[in-house]
Design an enzyme around this catalytic site. Structure first.
Site, PDB file in Angstrom:
ATOM      1  N   THR A  21       0.841  -1.205   0.000  1.00 48.96           N
ATOM      2  CA  THR A  21       0.000   0.000   0.000  1.00 48.96           C
ATOM      3  C   THR A  21       0.878   1.257   0.000  1.00 48.96           C
ATOM      4  OG1 THR A  21      -0.106  -0.093   2.406  1.00 48.96           O
ATOM      5  CG2 THR A  21      -1.958  -1.067   1.212  1.00 48.96           C
ATOM      6  N   ASP A  23       4.043   4.041  -0.994  1.00 47.85           N
ATOM      7  CA  ASP A  23       4.317   4.951  -2.096  1.00 47.85           C
ATOM      8  C   ASP A  23       5.084   4.274  -3.250  1.00 47.85           C
ATOM      9  OD1 ASP A  23       4.096   7.779  -2.685  1.00 47.85           O
ATOM     10  OD2 ASP A  23       6.293   7.726  -2.741  1.00 47.85           O
ATOM     11  N   SER A  53       0.031  -3.812   5.892  1.00 49.32           N
ATOM     12  CA  SER A  53      -0.416  -3.963   7.285  1.00 49.32           C
ATOM     13  C   SER A  53      -1.853  -3.459   7.449  1.00 49.32           C
ATOM     14  CB  SER A  53       0.531  -3.214   8.221  1.00 49.32           C
ATOM     15  OG  SER A  53       0.613  -1.881   7.801  1.00 49.32           O
ATOM     16  N   HIS A 181      17.645   1.382  -8.825  1.00 47.37           N
ATOM     17  CA  HIS A 181      16.907   1.422 -10.095  1.00 47.37           C
ATOM     18  C   HIS A 181      17.646   2.219 -11.176  1.00 47.37           C
ATOM     19  CE1 HIS A 181      15.299   5.221  -8.481  1.00 47.37           C
ATOM     20  NE2 HIS A 181      14.968   5.536  -9.714  1.00 47.37           N
ATOM     21  N   GLU A 219      16.156  16.874  -9.228  1.00 48.74           N
ATOM     22  CA  GLU A 219      14.707  16.639  -9.255  1.00 48.74           C
ATOM     23  C   GLU A 219      13.983  17.962  -9.091  1.00 48.74           C
ATOM     24  OE1 GLU A 219      13.358  12.919  -7.148  1.00 48.74           O
ATOM     25  OE2 GLU A 219      15.173  13.388  -6.047  1.00 48.74           O
ATOM     26  N   ASP A 238      20.260   8.965   0.565  1.00 51.39           N
ATOM     27  CA  ASP A 238      19.167   8.622  -0.350  1.00 51.39           C
ATOM     28  C   ASP A 238      19.652   8.491  -1.793  1.00 51.39           C
ATOM     29  OD1 ASP A 238      16.390   8.222  -0.951  1.00 51.39           O
ATOM     30  OD2 ASP A 238      16.256  10.275  -1.678  1.00 51.39           O
ATOM     31  N   HIS A 243      22.776   5.676  -5.962  1.00 48.37           N
ATOM     32  CA  HIS A 243      22.628   6.002  -7.392  1.00 48.37           C
ATOM     33  C   HIS A 243      23.869   6.695  -7.968  1.00 48.37           C
ATOM     34  CE1 HIS A 243      18.596   4.858  -6.663  1.00 48.37           C
ATOM     35  NE2 HIS A 243      18.112   6.020  -6.302  1.00 48.37           N
ATOM     36  N   LYS A 343      16.811  18.025  -4.501  1.00 49.52           N
ATOM     37  CA  LYS A 343      15.364  18.121  -4.726  1.00 49.52           C
ATOM     38  C   LYS A 343      15.020  19.589  -4.921  1.00 49.52           C
ATOM     39  CE  LYS A 343      13.960  13.891  -2.404  1.00 49.52           C
ATOM     40  NZ  LYS A 343      13.636  13.117  -3.609  1.00 49.52           N
TER      41      LYS A 343
HETATM   42  C1  BG6 Z   1      14.828   7.201  -5.111  1.00 55.63           C
HETATM   43  C2  BG6 Z   1      14.943   8.192  -4.001  1.00 55.63           C
HETATM   44  O1  BG6 Z   1      15.757   6.170  -4.941  1.00 55.63           O
HETATM   45  O2  BG6 Z   1      15.055   7.844  -6.350  1.00 55.63           O
HETATM   46  C3  BG6 Z   1      13.973   9.348  -4.201  1.00 55.63           C
HETATM   47  O3  BG6 Z   1      14.675   7.550  -2.762  1.00 55.63           O
HETATM   48  C4  BG6 Z   1      14.130   9.944  -5.568  1.00 55.63           C
HETATM   49  O4  BG6 Z   1      14.149  10.338  -3.197  1.00 55.63           O
HETATM   50  C5  BG6 Z   1      14.124   8.861  -6.642  1.00 55.63           C
HETATM   51  O5  BG6 Z   1      13.071  10.847  -5.779  1.00 55.63           O
HETATM   52  C6  BG6 Z   1      14.476   9.421  -7.990  1.00 55.63           C
HETATM   53  O6  BG6 Z   1      14.285   8.445  -8.969  1.00 55.63           O
HETATM   54  P1  BG6 Z   1      13.959   8.852 -10.461  1.00 55.63           P
HETATM   55  O7  BG6 Z   1      14.100   7.601 -11.251  1.00 55.63           O
HETATM   56  O8  BG6 Z   1      12.572   9.402 -10.444  1.00 55.63           O
HETATM   57  O9  BG6 Z   1      14.967   9.891 -10.811  1.00 55.63           O
END
Ligand code: BG6
Length: 493
Positions: A21, A23, A53, A181, A219, A238, A243, A343
């Site tokens: 559930t 984000d 949960s 990712h 971002e 983060d 990344h 951000k």
């Molecule tokens: C995530 C972070 O791993 O990557 C986020 O926890 C971030 O804070 C996000 O917004 C950014 O991913 P993408 O693919 O949208 O650039």
């Protein structure tokens, strides 16, 4: 050979999604599974066991997906494929701290013998160990199981190692998929192909020809609904620890001996080990820590970080980091690698810029404002591309140069190939048992080791973040970090 690792369609599977559930599940994981389903890449019998949960009925969970996931999906296939996609889903209430949910899960998983069972932990990291213990108690950690761990794994080197060691009690290293990712993005894959599939770049890919490398993940969004989670973490944990360092490895690594999982990961590890530690006394000079304050995004006013929901008014968490990193090996010694993430920046862009040296003496007239030297720009966001910038002669009776660029991402094959999203590719890789794009434990340890002195110095000196207005490129100190070396960020060139 393990048949689950080959073939276009993934093998039959149960995909057990903890945090269904949350984000991440709603914004990334379920849409990625949907795309794989719509493309026919999932085995027809594969199931998604959605665990949360919240005491929701199965129907209420599907209604939530109709409201919150379906509208964000794009493409013609949606209407046709959504009903068959949701048929794969079963919602189950499971509280990580209570036993009954796991007993019900075991019953569900054991009701059929899917050859692959994936456990995706899209939950807070402090629940990881508890979940593994429960899975083990109910006999679900057998050979066919694979576990996916989301980042950041832990809070620092010690806590990440605690989690890694605890998970290793139940799963072997080749069953553990530490997801980042960014490694699933098409341009990152293509960077390897461009580097190692051609003879052209490799001789230039070194200190003699490369002046500097910039890696930016900017971002436009703020912390959104993740304030509670984000405030204890900050941008270094983060984004940088994972990344940005993974992208740096992809740029800087030596050619691997093969494309096998460990050949690539061995080379990445060598780079992480060769990263020069930033000593506490150098942190203030080489690292910029920022936090956004009130400003604008997309033309609309937006609040500062400390006024976002869930953020304490006196929070000193950083939402921006810029770092000058160096790699102490023969290929890269002396070449600055500038890393930056934030951000609420001016626009959403993720890119890697390899800036080559200028010609030793300029014979031609260059238009004002043209950056010196060739650049290879690998853009991951908003659109994926790989572009080589150079100068060419302006046509006509002149010796002046004009900038030109070559797009290396879209060879004119004439066929339309579907682009896969990063999460889709990685989730399919888990189901197929391909570990190459996942982070090995030793890589993760090394990445934590490198960021540890920065975190520690900020903590001991109680360094407050430098404020920057939302909708800009970060604090002025970030431009100064480069201008001291006679450089500028790509958008300032
Ligand atoms: C995530 C972070 O791993 O990557 C986020 O926890 C971030 O804070 C996000 O917004 C950014 O991913 P993408 O693919 O949208 O650039």
């Amino acid at each position: 050979m393990d048949s689950s690792k080959t073939g276009a369609q993934a093998p039959d599977f149960d995909f057990v999604l903890f945090g269904a559930t949350g984000d991440l599940a709603r914004r990334k994981l379920l849409p990625a599974l949907f795309d794989a389903h719509a493309a026919g890449a999932l085995h027809p019998r594969g199931r998604i066991l959605a665990l949360g949960s919240q005491p929701l009925s199965h129907e209420a969970y599907l209604a939530m997906l109709d409201d919150e996931v379906l509208p964000a999906l794009a493409g013609n296939a949606v209407a046709a494929s959504w009903p068959s996609f949701v048929e794969r889903i079963v919602y189950l209430q499971v509280d990580a701290n209570a036993e009954p949910g796991f007993d019900a899960l075991a019953e569900l998983v054991n009701a059929r013998a899917a050859p692959v069972v994936v456990y995706y932990l899209a939950t807070a990291p402090h629940l990881f160990v508890r979940i593994c213990e429960q899975l083990s108690r109910v006999g679900l950690t057998d050979q066919r199981s694979r576990i996916v761990l989301e980042k950041p794994l832990g809070h620092d080197l010690e806590s990440s190692e605690e989690i890694n060691s605890a998970v290793a009690r139940f799963f072997a290293e080749d069953q553990i998929y530490r997801i980042d990712h960014y490694l699933g993005k098409e341009s990152v894959q293509n960077l390897m192909a461009v580097r190692f599939g051609n003879v052209l770049f490799e001789p230039l890919w070194r200190r003699e020809w490369v002046k500097e490398v910039q890696i930016t993940i900017a971002e436009e969004l703020g912390v959104e609904r993740r304030g509670n989670f984000y405030d204890g973490i900050g941008a270094l944990r983060d984004m940088v620890q994972n990344h940005l360092l993974q992208l740096l490895c992809m740029v800087a690594m030596e050619p691997p001996t093969s494309l096998s999982e460990d050949a690539i990961r061995d080379e990445k590890l060598k780079i992480l080990k060769a990263l020069k530690p930033i000593q506490p006394e150098a942190v203030a000079e080489k690292v910029v820590r920022g936090q956004y304050c009130r400003g604008a995004a997309g033309g609309d006013p937006v609040p500062g970080y400390v006024s976002e929901p869930g953020i304490p008014a006196d929070s000193r968490t950083e939402t921006f980091v810029a770092i000058k990193a160096e790699i102490a090996n023969w290929r890269w010694a002396g070449v600055p690698f500038y890393l930056r993430t934030g951000k609420r920046m001016q626009s959403r862009v993720a890119e890697i810029v390899i800036h080559f040296h200028d010609v030793p003496c300029a014979l031609f007239e260059r238009p004002l404002g043209t950056p010196a030297g060739n650049r290879l720009v690998i853009t991951l966001q908003p659109e994926e591309s790989i572009r080589l910038y150079f100068l060419t002669k302006q046509p006509g009776d002149t010796q002046a140069l004009v900038p030109a660029s070559l797009d290396l991402q879209r060879p004119g094959t004439g066929t339309r190939v579907r682009r896969m999203g990063a999460y889709e590719r990685l989730l399919l890789d888990v189901i197929r048992g391909r570990l190459g794009l996942f982070v090995r434990r030793d890589e993760q340890v090394q990445a934590w080791r490198w960021v540890a002195p920065i975190l520690k110095t900020w903590q001991t000196t109680n360094t407050p973040p430098k404020l920057y207005t939302a909708g800009t490129w970060g604090p002025a100190a970030s431009s100064a970090l480069l201008s001291r070396d006679g450089m500028a960020w790509h958008e300032e060139m």
